[in-house]
Write a protein that holds these residues in place. Structure first.
Motif, PDB file in Angstrom:
ATOM      1  N   HIS A 111       0.805  -1.212   0.000  1.00  0.00           N
ATOM      2  CA  HIS A 111       0.000   0.000   0.000  1.00  0.00           C
ATOM      3  C   HIS A 111       0.836   1.259   0.000  1.00  0.00           C
ATOM      4  CE1 HIS A 111      -3.243  -2.703   0.636  1.00  0.00           C
ATOM      5  NE2 HIS A 111      -2.805  -3.075   1.801  1.00  0.00           N
ATOM      6  N   ARG A 114      -2.320   4.567  -2.773  1.00  0.00           N
ATOM      7  CA  ARG A 114      -3.604   4.016  -3.204  1.00  0.00           C
ATOM      8  C   ARG A 114      -4.196   4.945  -4.243  1.00  0.00           C
ATOM      9  NH1 ARG A 114      -4.246   2.030   2.389  1.00  0.00           N
ATOM     10  NH2 ARG A 114      -4.917  -0.141   2.278  1.00  0.00           N
ATOM     11  N   ASP A 118      -8.711   2.407  -6.262  1.00  0.00           N
ATOM     12  CA  ASP A 118      -8.502   1.433  -5.169  1.00  0.00           C
ATOM     13  C   ASP A 118      -9.395   1.767  -3.975  1.00  0.00           C
ATOM     14  OD1 ASP A 118      -6.403   0.246  -6.574  1.00  0.00           O
ATOM     15  OD2 ASP A 118      -4.848   1.437  -5.561  1.00  0.00           O
ATOM     16  N   HIS A 159      -3.785   9.485  -7.512  1.00  0.00           N
ATOM     17  CA  HIS A 159      -3.261   8.610  -6.459  1.00  0.00           C
ATOM     18  C   HIS A 159      -3.116   9.396  -5.162  1.00  0.00           C
ATOM     19  CE1 HIS A 159      -2.315   5.885  -9.692  1.00  0.00           C
ATOM     20  NE2 HIS A 159      -1.931   4.980  -8.815  1.00  0.00           N
ATOM     21  N   GLU A 162       0.334   7.094   0.709  1.00  0.00           N
ATOM     22  CA  GLU A 162      -0.130   6.156   1.727  1.00  0.00           C
ATOM     23  C   GLU A 162      -0.621   6.819   3.006  1.00  0.00           C
ATOM     24  OE1 GLU A 162       1.610   2.719   4.605  1.00  0.00           O
ATOM     25  OE2 GLU A 162       2.926   4.183   3.670  1.00  0.00           O
TER      26      GLU A 162
END
Length: 282
Positions: A111, A114, A118, A159, A162
């Motif tokens: 991870h 993400r 996702d 994106h 994390e």
């Protein structure tokens, strides 16, 4: 009709929202059990404390990431040190590699970031009730679209780094869970103070509000503030932008509960809390 008023006189972040809802009577045990549906318990631990902010007893909520060598305290912040990576931020792949090094200290796991896709899949597969799922997805979409516009990319290519992703998922899904558990029918908010000055984020030194926050607050009344700090984060902005049906002063209502959710930062003459007022509309 059960009404909730976000009195965001010191701005709003995701962690302040959850803290404030729990302080106003939301059930943290129900919240934790619902969040387990995401299947992410190996990645974080939730911490709750009662703290006093400039004389106001309030609830403080932290997400501690377990896959960091240094346990990382809640990042959505408006409210941590001025110098921070602005983590509700989406990143395109060219720009985020150094963050993985900074925060994962060489740990490799699945991870490291993400994608928006996702996160949508994660929420849809968690089997929440339909209203919780719908609220959480709307708030995430608001952030994803803003990030896409800022970075010049379609929503499906956005994106989240994390740290920002884990915090944002907990904050956004948690807010949706608590609002529906508390059976809130209508949300109203004060105009949103964004702060002033400059912050250091992933791509350099930026004015407050950060570009994503401002993008998310299109159509939302913002309020001037003399404080040289980032008061409202993208996650906090998205929660308010999606949930609030109206903006203004406290509505005419019979007050049943009041909650105070603490931010991380402390100001000399100004309690850094989000006040939530819940009651019946007259």
């Amino acid at each position: 009709m059960k009404i909730l008023y976000f009195d965001c006189f010191s701005g709003v972040s995701g962690d302040m929202t959850i803290s404030s809802l729990v302080d106003a009577g939301g059930d943290p045990i129900h919240l934790e059990s619902e969040l387990k549906k995401l299947g992410m318990e190996d990645e974080y631990q939730l911490k709750w404390n009662k703290i006093v902010k400039n004389g106001i007893t309030s609830t403080k909520f932290d997400v501690v990431l377990l896959n960091d060598e240094e346990h990382h305290h809640h990042h959505d912040h408006a409210h941590n040190e001025e110098h921070h990576d602005h983590h509700d931020h989406a990143h395109n792949n060219e720009h985020h590699h150094h963050h993985d090094h900074a925060h994962n200290h060489g740990h490799h796991h699945d991870h490291s970031h993400r994608s928006y896709k996702d996160i949508v899949k994660l929420i849809k597969e968690a089997a929440f009730s339909e209203p919780v799922e719908e609220t959480a997805l709307k708030i995430f979409k608001k952030i994803g679209e803003a990030e896409g516009r800022i970075h010049g990319m379609p929503l499906e290519d956005v994106h989240f780094h994390e740290v920002g992703a884990v915090d944002s998922i907990i904050d956004i899904v948690g807010t949706a869970v608590l609002l529906h558990q508390m059976e809130i029918d209508s949300v109203i908010a004060a105009p949103v103070p964004v702060g002033s000055g400059k912050i250091r984020i992933d791509h350099g030194v930026y004015p407050v509000p950060a570009p994503a926050t401002l993008e998310i607050l299109r159509g939302v009344p913002i309020a001037a503030s003399e404080l040289k700090a980032e008061l409202t984060t993208p996650t906090g902005a998205a929660i308010i932008a999606v949930l609030a049906e109206d903006f203004g002063n406290v509505p005419t209502m019979k007050v049943n509960a009041v909650g105070y959710g603490a931010g991380t930062k402390t100001f000399p003459d100004h309690p850094n809390v989000l006040r939530t007022i819940i009651g019946e509309r007259y």
